[in-house]
Scaffold this motif. Structure first.
Motif, PDB file in Angstrom:
ATOM      1  N   SER A 203     -11.872 -39.493  81.277  1.00 16.72           N
ATOM      2  CA  SER A 203     -10.798 -38.773  81.975  1.00 16.72           C
ATOM      3  C   SER A 203     -10.866 -39.010  83.472  1.00 16.72           C
ATOM      4  CB  SER A 203     -10.874 -37.273  81.682  1.00 16.72           C
ATOM      5  OG  SER A 203     -10.624 -37.030  80.326  1.00 16.72           O
ATOM      6  N   LEU A 204     -12.081 -39.015  84.016  1.00 13.22           N
ATOM      7  CA  LEU A 204     -12.254 -39.295  85.439  1.00 13.22           C
ATOM      8  C   LEU A 204     -11.765 -40.709  85.767  1.00 13.22           C
ATOM      9  CD1 LEU A 204     -13.312 -38.471  88.223  1.00 13.22           C
ATOM     10  CD2 LEU A 204     -15.590 -39.248  87.496  1.00 13.22           C
ATOM     11  N   ALA A 205     -12.099 -41.671  84.909  1.00 13.04           N
ATOM     12  CA  ALA A 205     -11.651 -43.047  85.112  1.00 13.04           C
ATOM     13  C   ALA A 205     -10.126 -43.130  85.087  1.00 13.04           C
ATOM     14  CB  ALA A 205     -12.253 -43.963  84.048  1.00 13.04           C
ATOM     15  N   TYR A 206      -9.501 -42.417  84.169  1.00 16.04           N
ATOM     16  CA  TYR A 206      -8.045 -42.403  84.083  1.00 16.04           C
ATOM     17  C   TYR A 206      -7.437 -41.839  85.364  1.00 16.04           C
ATOM     18  CZ  TYR A 206      -3.352 -40.939  82.930  1.00 16.04           C
ATOM     19  OH  TYR A 206      -1.998 -40.740  82.968  1.00 16.04           O
ATOM     20  N   LEU A 207      -7.996 -40.739  85.873  1.00 16.11           N
ATOM     21  CA  LEU A 207      -7.466 -40.121  87.093  1.00 16.11           C
ATOM     22  C   LEU A 207      -7.615 -41.057  88.301  1.00 16.11           C
ATOM     23  CD1 LEU A 207      -8.745 -36.476  86.593  1.00 16.11           C
ATOM     24  CD2 LEU A 207      -6.386 -37.303  86.368  1.00 16.11           C
ATOM     25  N   ILE A 208      -8.741 -41.739  88.376  1.00 15.96           N
ATOM     26  CA  ILE A 208      -8.943 -42.690  89.484  1.00 15.96           C
ATOM     27  C   ILE A 208      -7.951 -43.840  89.371  1.00 15.96           C
ATOM     28  CG2 ILE A 208     -10.552 -44.392  90.447  1.00 15.96           C
ATOM     29  CD1 ILE A 208     -12.814 -42.384  89.712  1.00 15.96           C
ATOM     30  N   ALA A 209      -7.766 -44.380  88.166  1.00 16.37           N
ATOM     31  CA  ALA A 209      -6.814 -45.477  87.962  1.00 16.37           C
ATOM     32  C   ALA A 209      -5.402 -45.037  88.338  1.00 16.37           C
ATOM     33  CB  ALA A 209      -6.863 -45.961  86.514  1.00 16.37           C
ATOM     34  N   ARG A 210      -5.050 -43.805  87.984  1.00 12.10           N
ATOM     35  CA  ARG A 210      -3.718 -43.280  88.308  1.00 12.10           C
ATOM     36  C   ARG A 210      -3.541 -43.134  89.821  1.00 12.10           C
ATOM     37  NH1 ARG A 210      -1.943 -37.576  85.932  1.00 12.10           N
ATOM     38  NH2 ARG A 210      -3.240 -36.923  87.661  1.00 12.10           N
ATOM     39  N   LYS A 211      -4.588 -42.664  90.499  1.00 11.04           N
ATOM     40  CA  LYS A 211      -4.512 -42.534  91.956  1.00 11.04           C
ATOM     41  C   LYS A 211      -4.381 -43.902  92.616  1.00 11.04           C
ATOM     42  CE  LYS A 211      -6.524 -40.651  96.058  1.00 11.04           C
ATOM     43  NZ  LYS A 211      -7.558 -39.947  96.730  1.00 11.04           N
ATOM     44  N   ILE A 212      -5.117 -44.895  92.125  1.00 12.47           N
ATOM     45  CA  ILE A 212      -5.005 -46.255  92.671  1.00 12.47           C
ATOM     46  C   ILE A 212      -3.587 -46.777  92.467  1.00 12.47           C
ATOM     47  CG2 ILE A 212      -5.756 -48.653  92.377  1.00 12.47           C
ATOM     48  CD1 ILE A 212      -8.576 -47.518  91.773  1.00 12.47           C
ATOM     49  N   ALA A 213      -2.994 -46.498  91.306  1.00 11.97           N
ATOM     50  CA  ALA A 213      -1.614 -46.932  91.049  1.00 11.97           C
ATOM     51  C   ALA A 213      -0.653 -46.265  92.027  1.00 11.97           C
ATOM     52  CB  ALA A 213      -1.220 -46.604  89.616  1.00 11.97           C
ATOM     53  N   ARG A 214      -0.908 -45.022  92.352  1.00 13.22           N
ATOM     54  CA  ARG A 214      -0.013 -44.261  93.234  1.00 13.22           C
ATOM     55  C   ARG A 214      -0.209 -44.632  94.701  1.00 13.22           C
ATOM     56  NH1 ARG A 214      -1.312 -39.557  91.218  1.00 13.22           N
ATOM     57  NH2 ARG A 214      -2.820 -39.078  92.818  1.00 13.22           N
ATOM     58  N   GLU A 215      -1.477 -44.802  95.142  1.00 13.24           N
ATOM     59  CA  GLU A 215      -1.756 -44.965  96.563  1.00 13.24           C
ATOM     60  C   GLU A 215      -2.343 -46.323  96.947  1.00 13.24           C
ATOM     61  OE1 GLU A 215      -4.243 -41.754  97.842  1.00 13.24           O
ATOM     62  OE2 GLU A 215      -3.030 -40.265  96.798  1.00 13.24           O
ATOM     63  N   GLY A 216      -2.772 -47.088  95.968  1.00 12.28           N
ATOM     64  CA  GLY A 216      -3.461 -48.339  96.275  1.00 12.28           C
ATOM     65  C   GLY A 216      -4.920 -48.059  96.597  1.00 12.28           C
ATOM     66  N   TRP A 217      -5.640 -49.102  96.996  1.00 12.53           N
ATOM     67  CA  TRP A 217      -7.048 -48.962  97.346  1.00 12.53           C
ATOM     68  C   TRP A 217      -7.381 -49.952  98.436  1.00 12.53           C
ATOM     69  CZ3 TRP A 217     -10.867 -52.732  97.078  1.00 12.53           C
ATOM     70  CH2 TRP A 217     -12.161 -52.292  97.353  1.00 12.53           C
ATOM     71  N   LYS A 218      -8.183 -49.513  99.398  1.00  8.23           N
ATOM     72  CA  LYS A 218      -8.646 -50.395 100.470  1.00  8.23           C
ATOM     73  C   LYS A 218     -10.165 -50.304 100.549  1.00  8.23           C
ATOM     74  CE  LYS A 218      -4.591 -50.535 103.345  1.00  8.23           C
ATOM     75  NZ  LYS A 218      -4.072 -51.703 102.739  1.00  8.23           N
TER      76      LYS A 218
END
Length: 151
Positions: free
Chosen positions: A90-105
């Motif tokens: 579930s934590l992995a899913y939430l992180i993936a969703r946040k990356i989809a929404r905001e990107g990652w640097k």
């Protein structure tokens, strides 16, 4: 392989080695898979270094696979705080969703490992050394040609 190609190969191999070392020192290393993708490729007119570009960040849009994030969490030793809070998947899913929404640097200072190693001054130094060697080889070729013409 002529002298110019040998020098270029040596210089590009040094750049490749230093890029990998900087990556490993950056704290971004998890699986070590990125370092394995850093390869020297010979081109008809020189060399280039290629690698997967995911360490430079990710634009918002499509989510990365949750399974990859979950694997990263495990490799980093990150887990949910308490057994009854949230599962690792579930934590992995939430992180993936946040990356989809905001990107990652990446962390500041590690935005572009290649550019931090292959600085303009470093490239100019390589060009100067290669240029001198090329000029020497070219001059020798002309002198040998002229010598053959007079014999």
């Amino acid at each position: 392989m002529n002298n110019v190609q040998q020098l270029l190969r040596k210089e590009f191999e040094l750049l490749r080695t230093e890029m990998i070392a900087k990556y490993e020192a950056s704290g971004m290393k998890t699986s070590g898979n990125w370092a394995k993708t850093v390869q020297l490729q010979e081109l008809p007119n020189g060399f280039t270094i290629v690698a997967d570009n995911y360490i430079q960040g990710r634009s918002a849009g499509k989510a990365p696979p949750s399974s990859v994030i979950e694997s990263w969490l495990q490799q980093k030793g990150i887990a949910a705080k308490a057994e009854n809070e949230i599962s690792l998947s579930s934590l992995a899913y939430l992180i993936a969703r946040k990356i989809a929404r905001e990107g990652w640097k990446p962390k500041p200072g590690f935005e572009d490992i290649a550019a931090s190693v292959a600085t303009p001054q470093r490239i100019q130094d390589i060009i100067d050394r290669v240029g001198q060697l090329y000029l020497q080889d070219f001059t020798n070729s002309i002198l040998n040609f002229l010598k053959q013409q007079t014999e």
